[in-house]
Scaffold this motif. Structure first.
Motif, PDB file in Angstrom:
ATOM      1  N   THR A 452      25.074  36.600  48.477  1.00 51.16           N
ATOM      2  CA  THR A 452      26.014  37.552  47.944  1.00 51.16           C
ATOM      3  C   THR A 452      26.258  38.650  49.001  1.00 51.16           C
ATOM      4  O   THR A 452      25.028  39.096  49.501  1.00 51.16           O
ATOM      5  CB  THR A 452      25.913  38.094  46.818  1.00 51.16           C
ATOM      6  OG1 THR A 452      24.629  38.818  46.788  1.00 51.16           O
ATOM      7  CG2 THR A 452      26.033  37.063  45.765  1.00 51.16           C
ATOM      8  N   ARG A 462      31.381  39.591  48.562  1.00 43.57           N
ATOM      9  CA  ARG A 462      31.817  38.056  48.777  1.00 43.57           C
ATOM     10  C   ARG A 462      30.489  37.217  48.255  1.00 43.57           C
ATOM     11  O   ARG A 462      29.564  37.535  48.323  1.00 43.57           O
ATOM     12  CB  ARG A 462      31.748  37.917  50.461  1.00 43.57           C
ATOM     13  CG  ARG A 462      33.057  38.578  51.099  1.00 43.57           C
ATOM     14  CD  ARG A 462      33.345  38.037  52.346  1.00 43.57           C
ATOM     15  NE  ARG A 462      34.738  38.759  52.923  1.00 43.57           N
ATOM     16  CZ  ARG A 462      35.130  38.431  54.090  1.00 43.57           C
ATOM     17  NH1 ARG A 462      34.375  37.774  55.102  1.00 43.57           N
ATOM     18  NH2 ARG A 462      36.192  39.094  54.535  1.00 43.57           N
ATOM     19  N   THR A 475      34.654  27.630  40.406  1.00 41.16           N
ATOM     20  CA  THR A 475      34.777  28.556  41.336  1.00 41.16           C
ATOM     21  C   THR A 475      35.752  29.849  40.984  1.00 41.16           C
ATOM     22  O   THR A 475      35.467  31.053  40.919  1.00 41.16           O
ATOM     23  CB  THR A 475      35.333  28.247  42.956  1.00 41.16           C
ATOM     24  OG1 THR A 475      34.400  27.347  43.099  1.00 41.16           O
ATOM     25  CG2 THR A 475      35.181  29.447  43.877  1.00 41.16           C
ATOM     26  N   GLU A 476      36.869  29.517  40.378  1.00 38.16           N
ATOM     27  CA  GLU A 476      37.987  30.547  40.002  1.00 38.16           C
ATOM     28  C   GLU A 476      37.422  31.367  38.730  1.00 38.16           C
ATOM     29  O   GLU A 476      37.632  32.515  38.618  1.00 38.16           O
ATOM     30  CB  GLU A 476      39.249  29.985  39.641  1.00 38.16           C
ATOM     31  CG  GLU A 476      40.374  30.833  39.348  1.00 38.16           C
ATOM     32  CD  GLU A 476      41.884  30.009  39.263  1.00 38.16           C
ATOM     33  OE1 GLU A 476      42.741  30.567  38.728  1.00 38.16           O
ATOM     34  OE2 GLU A 476      41.862  28.804  39.582  1.00 38.16           O
ATOM     35  N   SER A 479      34.652  33.706  39.825  1.00 39.33           N
ATOM     36  CA  SER A 479      35.150  35.192  40.262  1.00 39.33           C
ATOM     37  C   SER A 479      35.748  36.047  39.195  1.00 39.33           C
ATOM     38  O   SER A 479      35.650  37.242  39.041  1.00 39.33           O
ATOM     39  CB  SER A 479      36.528  34.929  41.321  1.00 39.33           C
ATOM     40  OG  SER A 479      37.476  34.257  40.407  1.00 39.33           O
ATOM     41  N   ILE A 498      36.599  40.544  44.511  1.00 38.05           N
ATOM     42  CA  ILE A 498      35.479  39.550  44.527  1.00 38.05           C
ATOM     43  C   ILE A 498      36.099  38.226  45.129  1.00 38.05           C
ATOM     44  O   ILE A 498      36.989  37.661  44.529  1.00 38.05           O
ATOM     45  CB  ILE A 498      34.982  39.157  42.843  1.00 38.05           C
ATOM     46  CG1 ILE A 498      34.053  40.342  42.435  1.00 38.05           C
ATOM     47  CG2 ILE A 498      34.037  37.986  42.982  1.00 38.05           C
ATOM     48  CD1 ILE A 498      35.169  41.418  41.737  1.00 38.05           C
ATOM     49  N   THR A 499      35.415  37.850  46.122  1.00 39.93           N
ATOM     50  CA  THR A 499      35.653  36.668  46.773  1.00 39.93           C
ATOM     51  C   THR A 499      34.686  35.726  46.838  1.00 39.93           C
ATOM     52  O   THR A 499      33.634  36.050  47.408  1.00 39.93           O
ATOM     53  CB  THR A 499      36.095  37.112  48.213  1.00 39.93           C
ATOM     54  OG1 THR A 499      36.958  37.876  48.241  1.00 39.93           O
ATOM     55  CG2 THR A 499      36.664  35.740  49.264  1.00 39.93           C
ATOM     56  N   VAL A 500      34.998  34.700  45.972  1.00 41.87           N
ATOM     57  CA  VAL A 500      33.959  33.388  46.039  1.00 41.87           C
ATOM     58  C   VAL A 500      34.430  32.273  46.762  1.00 41.87           C
ATOM     59  O   VAL A 500      35.621  31.595  46.971  1.00 41.87           O
ATOM     60  CB  VAL A 500      33.943  32.762  44.582  1.00 41.87           C
ATOM     61  CG1 VAL A 500      32.937  31.863  44.506  1.00 41.87           C
ATOM     62  CG2 VAL A 500      33.601  34.103  43.522  1.00 41.87           C
TER      63      VAL A 500
END
Length: 511
Positions: A452, A462, A475-476, A479, A498-500
């Motif tokens: 992270t 991220r 993944t969605e 986040s 928040i970007t996964v």
């Protein structure tokens, strides 16, 4: 006729009886022929006219016969229609007679049924009366008492239903009010754009060369001691090239020290007496500038009729800061926000702007008693004859006194908006670093997260996840879960993105 005349003339010219006789004979025979021809022609014309008259008579007779036949046919058709109508009327009359008989029979049946119904009604009334008496005996209540109890029960049910309905309406109104309030706040923030600058406790004074440092220090440090005593500011002369640091928590004193140093360096005469003279002169200039700043601020905001002492305090705000935020800039922004919000709510924007400008006036008095700045500002405004609603708005913007006007909550909200802008106020470094670490640690607590990174001063997080451990759908969801957890458990300015990232790598070697 012309020939006859010519002949007569000849005879006259010849002049003889025989000639005249001949002429007369000729004329008589010719006349007879003419008469005969005229009679023949008259007979012909007569025959023609008779033929024409006969033809006309025949045609007129044919027309009359035709008209007579047309009229006869019309009369016959009308007679036929009249016969049909007569037959229809006779049929209707027969039908009416038949219906009249049916109606008479129906009427008799209805009268009989009405008599039966009336008898049944009387029987029902007797039964109802008997049942009511029986119920009164069983319940021990009279009919009137039972009605009262029933009415009371219905009234209580209606009150309960009305209370539930009122609660629903109130809840809906509350939701609508929250939505409208957010809309007004957002519009006010968008319409008031301002720069955010952090005030520091030091001022760096730049010089042309390091030789001036010795002259500022003076023999055995007497010049620097005199300057510190006159301004109340600590002057740090170290190895920093071409710079002298002025340290102090009072911005007015720092500004006086900076301007005094500037004039002393330009003048070149630096000694204790000159230092005191320059410092006194600069102090007066700064005081005049403070008053001018206060006047210019009130003119820019369209606020009139302020007491001169309040105007001077407004000017002193330029040299004060609150949590690193310049106090005058904060007050101006709060005043503009208050005016916009008051206009949206249908209140007086001028009063709101006045209260917003003066809300922190208690932070810059000449003497600083041990009182909260809101209470002190309220007393100062009351002292200088401000209106009661403005006085209350100043004193209640930190809930230190009860709000008695609608201006007070507006000032409180706008004060919070101005202070909450990202970058408006200084954040302690340790708390800032701790918030970044908390962000990274919170995301690392989820399974499948490899690394992270908190970037952009904590405004973006991220998250790197393993492609073999988490699918695209997960993944969605991850986040959204991280965003919800950050929102519930952490305090932060603005918003956090928040970007996964889920990366699949395929590696092969060519030999």
């Amino acid at each position: 006729m012309v020939q006859t005349i010519i002949t007569a003339i000849v005879c006259l010219l010849v002049g003889g009886t025989a000639a005249w006789l001949v002429l007369n004979y000729l004329t008589t025979s010719k006349s007879k022929k003419i008469v005969e021809e005229a009679q023949k022609e008259a007979e012909t014309i007569k025959k023609d006219k008779l033929l024409e008259v006969k033809e006309k008579f025949i045609s007129l007779k044919a027309d009359l016969e035709k008209q007579v036949s047309v009229r006869n046919s019309k009369i016959q058709s009308q007679e036929a229609r009249l016969k049909q109508r007569e037959m229809a009327l006779n049929q209707r009359q027969e039908d009416l007679h038949a219906r009249k008989g049916e109606l008479d029979s129906i009427r008799e049946n209805m009268e009989n049924q009405l008599e039966v119904i009336e008898r049944k009604k009387q029987d029902l009334d007797k039964i109802h009366k008997q049942e009511v008496e029986r119920l009164e005996v069983i319940s021990g209540l009279s009919a009137e008492e039972a009605k009262e109890r029933l009415a009371q029960s219905l009234k209580e049910e209606a009150q309960t239903a009305a209370a539930a309905y009122i609660n629903e309406i109130m809840e809906e109104a509350r939701m609508t009010a929250n939505k409208e309030a957010k809309k007004i706040v957002v519009q006010s923030i968008q319409r008031v754009a301002t720069e955010t600058a952090i005030e520091n406790a030091i001022t760096v004074f730049h010089i042309d060369s390091d030789e001036i440092k010795g002259r500022i220090i003076g023999r055995e440090g007497r010049n620097i001691r005199a300057l510190e005593a006159a301004t109340g500011i600590e002057i740090i002369v170290d190895d920093t090239p071409e710079a002298i640091i002025l340290s102090g928590f009072d911005p007015v004193r720092r500004e006086i020290a900076r301007l005094a140093l500037h004039q002393l360096v330009q003048d070149g005469r630096i000694h204790p007496a000159r230092i005191e003279e320059i410092v006194n002169k600069v102090r007066k200039q700064v005081e005049e500038e403070i008053i001018e700043t206060g006047k210019r601020t009130t003119i820019d905001l369209g606020i009139h009729g302020l007491h001169p002492d309040l105007i001077r305090m407004i000017g002193r705000m330029k040299y004060r800061s609150s949590y690193g935020q310049n106090l005058l800039q904060h007050s101006r922004e709060t005043a503009n926000l208050c005016a916009i919000m008051a206009s949206e709510l249908g209140l007086n924007p001028k009063k709101a702007k006045r209260a917003g400008l003066l809300h922190d006036i208690g932070k810059v008095p000449d003497d600083e008693p041990e009182l909260p700045h809101a209470i002190l500002g309220m007393r100062l405004a009351e002292k200088y004859k401000e209106k009661p609603d403005i006085v209350n708005a100043i004193g209640a913007h930190h809930d230190e006194t009860e709000m008695t006007s609608l201006l007070a909550p507006i000032v409180q909200v706008c004060d919070a908006i101005s202070g909450a802008r990202p970058g408006a106020r200084r954040e302690i470094v340790e708390a800032y670093i701790k918030r970044l670490n908390d962000l990274e640690r919170l995301a690392l607590s989820y399974p499948g997260v490899l690394k992270t990174y908190a970037i952009q001063a904590g405004r973006e997080l991220r998250v790197i996840v393993g492609a073999d451990k988490i699918s695209d759908v997960e993944t969605e969801n991850l986040s959204n879960e991280i965003a919800k957890k950050i929102q519930d458990e952490m305090t932060y300015p603005g918003q956090v993105k928040i970007t996964v990232i889920r990366e699949t790598r395929a590696v092969a070697f060519a030999k």
